[in-house]
Enzyme design. Structure first.
Site, mmCIF file in Angstrom:
data_model
loop_
_atom_site.group_PDB
_atom_site.id
_atom_site.type_symbol
_atom_site.label_atom_id
_atom_site.label_comp_id
_atom_site.label_asym_id
_atom_site.label_seq_id
_atom_site.Cartn_x
_atom_site.Cartn_y
_atom_site.Cartn_z
ATOM 1 N N HIS A 77 0.828 -1.198 0.000
ATOM 2 C CA HIS A 77 0.000 0.000 0.000
ATOM 3 C C HIS A 77 0.867 1.254 0.000
ATOM 4 C CE1 HIS A 77 -3.274 2.575 2.076
ATOM 5 N NE2 HIS A 77 -3.411 2.623 0.771
ATOM 6 N N ASP A 95 7.712 7.511 -20.853
ATOM 7 C CA ASP A 95 8.023 7.498 -22.274
ATOM 8 C C ASP A 95 9.494 7.114 -22.457
ATOM 9 O OD1 ASP A 95 9.559 9.832 -21.743
ATOM 10 O OD2 ASP A 95 7.961 11.160 -22.411
ATOM 11 N N HIS A 143 6.949 19.261 -14.545
ATOM 12 C CA HIS A 143 7.766 18.168 -15.085
ATOM 13 C C HIS A 143 9.058 18.001 -14.279
ATOM 14 C CE1 HIS A 143 9.077 15.190 -17.929
ATOM 15 N NE2 HIS A 143 10.136 15.901 -18.277
ATOM 16 N N TYR A 201 5.834 14.057 -22.602
ATOM 17 C CA TYR A 201 5.292 14.063 -21.238
ATOM 18 C C TYR A 201 4.357 12.896 -20.934
ATOM 19 C CZ TYR A 201 7.247 18.735 -21.431
ATOM 20 O OH TYR A 201 8.101 19.794 -21.584
ATOM 21 N N ALA A 202 4.414 11.834 -21.728
ATOM 22 C CA ALA A 202 3.578 10.655 -21.471
ATOM 23 C C ALA A 202 4.226 9.839 -20.351
ATOM 24 C CB ALA A 202 3.404 9.826 -22.733
ATOM 25 N N ASN A 203 4.033 10.321 -19.136
ATOM 26 C CA ASN A 203 4.612 9.717 -17.944
ATOM 27 C C ASN A 203 3.575 9.753 -16.825
ATOM 28 O OD1 ASN A 203 7.420 9.777 -19.093
ATOM 29 N ND2 ASN A 203 7.089 11.974 -18.934
#
EC number: 5.4.99.62
Length: 139
Positions: free
Chosen positions: A20, A28, A106, A128-130
């Site tokens: 948890h 990316d 970012h 920015y595909a994170n």
């Protein structure tokens, strides 16, 4: 042979050992990965595997209670951001549990990845595909 969706041995082990509030990052192809954090590199070529496909597989195997993304993701790659939100909405409907969504710059995002148990690198080339997943519990 494992029967469920996730067949990558490193990812399967990671998911099985998460507790948890543990965090994992899915990123990316270009996100810098801190030296001390486990790197699970799935990138094969431009776009393979995709960020969204990787997110969907991780969601199929683990309970997520919160996510973090860079504010730049929504601004620079709005279509991809909206597609991700749709995947997260569907996960909430499927599990009956909410997922808290948070944003940070970012630069702050990159620093936060140092807290992750692992960073999963995809072949994604969308800026920015994170995302950072914080694990929840199934009960």
């Amino acid at each position: 042979m494992k029967k469920s969706t996730l067949i990558n041995a490193e990812l399967s082990y990671l998911v099985a050992t998460l507790g948890h509030t543990d965090e994992i990052t899915i990123c990316d192809a270009g996100l810098p990965i801190p030296q001390h954090v486990q790197r699970i590199d799935l990138a094969l070529t431009h776009g393979v595997p995709s960020f969204l496909d990787t997110v969907k597989v991780i969601l199929s195997e683990s309970q997520i209670e919160a996510v973090l993304m860079a504010t730049e993701f929504e601004k620079v790659s709005p279509k991809h951001h909206q597609a991700l939100l749709a995947v997260l909405d569907q996960e909430c409907l499927t599990t009956g549990k909410s997922i808290q969504i948070g944003y940070l710059s970012h630069e702050e995002f990159k620093q936060r990845t140092a807290q992750s148990r692992a960073v999963v690198r995809t072949g994604e080339y969308t800026p920015y595909a994170n995302i950072i997943f914080q694990t929840g519990v199934v009960f």
